[in-house]
Design a protein around this motif. Structure first.
Motif, short mmCIF file in Angstrom:
data_model
loop_
_atom_site.label_atom_id
_atom_site.label_comp_id
_atom_site.label_asym_id
_atom_site.label_seq_id
_atom_site.Cartn_x
_atom_site.Cartn_y
_atom_site.Cartn_z
N PHE A 8 0.85 -1.19 0.00
CA PHE A 8 0.00 0.00 0.00
C PHE A 8 0.88 1.24 0.00
O PHE A 8 1.87 1.29 0.73
N ARG A 9 0.51 2.23 -0.78
CA ARG A 9 1.15 3.54 -0.67
C ARG A 9 0.45 4.31 0.45
O ARG A 9 -0.69 4.01 0.80
N SER A 150 1.94 -10.20 9.40
CA SER A 150 2.85 -9.14 9.82
C SER A 150 2.70 -7.90 8.94
O SER A 150 2.14 -7.95 7.85
N LEU A 151 3.23 -6.81 9.45
CA LEU A 151 3.23 -5.54 8.72
C LEU A 151 4.67 -5.12 8.52
O LEU A 151 5.47 -5.14 9.46
N THR A 152 5.02 -4.76 7.28
CA THR A 152 6.36 -4.23 7.02
C THR A 152 6.21 -2.77 6.64
O THR A 152 5.43 -2.44 5.75
N VAL A 153 6.91 -1.92 7.35
CA VAL A 153 6.84 -0.48 7.07
C VAL A 153 8.12 -0.04 6.40
O VAL A 153 9.22 -0.33 6.88
N LEU A 154 7.97 0.62 5.24
CA LEU A 154 9.11 1.19 4.54
C LEU A 154 8.86 2.69 4.44
O LEU A 154 7.73 3.13 4.63
N PRO A 155 9.88 3.48 4.15
CA PRO A 155 9.66 4.93 4.14
C PRO A 155 8.56 5.38 3.19
O PRO A 155 7.89 6.36 3.45
N VAL A 160 1.29 -5.28 3.87
CA VAL A 160 0.48 -6.02 4.81
C VAL A 160 0.42 -7.46 4.34
O VAL A 160 0.14 -7.73 3.17
N ALA A 161 0.70 -8.39 5.25
CA ALA A 161 0.60 -9.81 4.89
C ALA A 161 -0.81 -10.29 5.20
O ALA A 161 -1.30 -10.12 6.31
N PHE A 162 -1.47 -10.86 4.19
CA PHE A 162 -2.78 -11.47 4.38
C PHE A 162 -2.58 -12.98 4.39
O PHE A 162 -1.82 -13.51 3.58
#
Ligand SMILES: [Zn+2]
Length: 404
Positions: A8-9, A150-155, A160-162
């Motif tokens: 997601f943006r 889990s959620l991965t946050v990048l700049p 989002v893992a479903f």
């Protein structure tokens, strides 16, 4: 359990607090990596034991669950490093350069209706990340049979893992057998008594590869005096190439799977695992092998997600055997396969028939039968061709012409 990561943006720039959390997270990962290399451990729990307290003292405010998840990331980096280290002792201690963080599903909240993520930064302090939600994203957000991983946050984006339980593959009513070649998938589609040729053509992938390969060669020559610039430019070329090829491979896989889903077909593919490139022409071979393997990977995981059965068979002799009489030939020259018994067939389609027969003889095609004599020579079903990529319109611009 199947997992699919959806990117997601963000509606606006990532908040400052989240950005500094990313920096702290990276620091924690790199600290844990160093501690792990020294103590020669890779498991998350051991890393927590040896490095948690020290880091906690330096960063008393960081949310504890994020810290544990940093150790998990460090653990996976360390496992890769250990594998490399076994082959080459001189390899450097890994270092995570990219800003990122990972949060397990208990460590964040996602409002699936509004598309807002609530991310805790430290005890009692949260930030909101507003996601840009398109139709594609809605499909995943609204499907309540999917749970959140889990959620991965990048700049610049979040992933989002479903997750879902793997659906039971359907009982096939037809079968689609595909021989994977450098520029196409060629095969045979069997439904009832009828067998037809099918083709998914992707000549552009080999062209893209060749073009980028040439360009890298040229760059290396031109920047031979400056290896840092040369390396950076080549890396950028490589990333671009991967993106362009990946995009096409997904399109090919999607059209194959759409076909199989609509007709309830099992998919038969060759098992590429054992195929090792010969040493002499290794580079060339590797260039051509990579997209095929990748295409299979994409087809397999997408099929699993949709519950389409995929059968993989040993491709040995598939290009040299006659599907009607079973004779094996010594060589496989020419575009057409010809047999003493009078059978002749396009080389690639012939190979796919053999794959199918192997699958049937091993009982892997769900009781379906195939008779090469039932093959309709004049019909060719096109699953994919490059023009289809250009023709498919992006979301929101398609319109219906009204017929009165
Ligand atoms: Zn024959």
């Amino acid at each position: 359990m199947l997992v699919k990561g959806v990117a997601f943006r963000l509606e606006s720039d990532i908040p400052f607090e989240a950005m500094s959390l990313l920096e702290d997270f990276r620091l924690a990962v790199n600290n844990a990596i160093r501690a792990g290399v020294q103590a020669r451990v890779t498991s998350r729990n051991t890393l927590v034991k040896i490095a948690y307290r020290d880091f906690r003292e330096q960063h008393p405010r960081m949310y504890a669950q994020h810290l544990v998840s940093a150790f998990e990331v460090a653990g996976s980096v360390l496992k890769n490093h250990r594998r490399r280290f076994r082959k080459d002792v001189s390899c450097r201690t890994p270092f995570v350069k990219r800003l990122m963080m990972k949060a397990e599903n208990q460590a964040y909240k996602l409002d699936r209706k509004l598309g807002v993520i609530d991310l805790p930064i430290r005890a009692g302090y949260h930030v909101e990340l507003r996601l840009i939600v398109s139709q594609y994203h809605r499909k995943y957000l609204d499907d309540m049979s999917l749970s959140l991983g889990s959620l991965t946050v990048l700049p610049d984006r979040v992933i989002v893992a479903f997750r879902k339980e793997a659906p039971k593959p359907f009982v096939p009513e037809s079968v689609l057998s595909l021989d994977t070649n450098e520029r196409s998938l060629d095969g045979v589609f069997v439904e009832g008594e009828v067998a037809k040729a099918v083709k998914a053509d992707f000549p552009d992938i080999a062209i893209i590869q060749q073009r980028h390969h040439d360009r890298r060669k040229r760059l290396q020559k031109k920047k031979a005096h400056d290896c840092r610039t040369s390396r950076n430019l080549c890396r950028r070329e490589g990333t671009r190439e991967h993106h362009r090829i990946d995009c096409r491979l997904h399109q090919v896989a999607n059209s194959v799977l759409k076909f199989a889903e609509e007709r309830k077909s099992a998919i038969v593919l060759e098992d590429l695992k054992g195929m090792r490139p010969k040493r002499s022409k290794e580079l060339n071979r590797r260039l051509s092998m990579w997209p095929r393997r990748k295409l299979h990977q994409i087809i397999e995981y997408k099929a699993q997600w949709k519950g389409i059965p995929v059968v993989k068979v040993d491709p040995r002799y598939s290009s040299r055997t006659c599907p009607t009489c079973g004779r094996k030939q010594d060589s496989r020259m020419g575009a057409e396969f010809k047999c003493e018994c009078g059978w002749h067939m396009d080389r690639h389609i012939n190979a796919s028939m053999n794959l199918l027969q192997t699958a049937i003889s091993k009982g892997m095609a769900g009781g379906l039968r195939f008779d090469p004599g039932a093959f309709q020579h004049d019909v060719m079903m096109i699953l994919y061709e490059p023009a289809m990529a250009a023709r498919s319109e992006p979301n929101g611009t398609s319109y219906v012409v009204e017929v009165t």
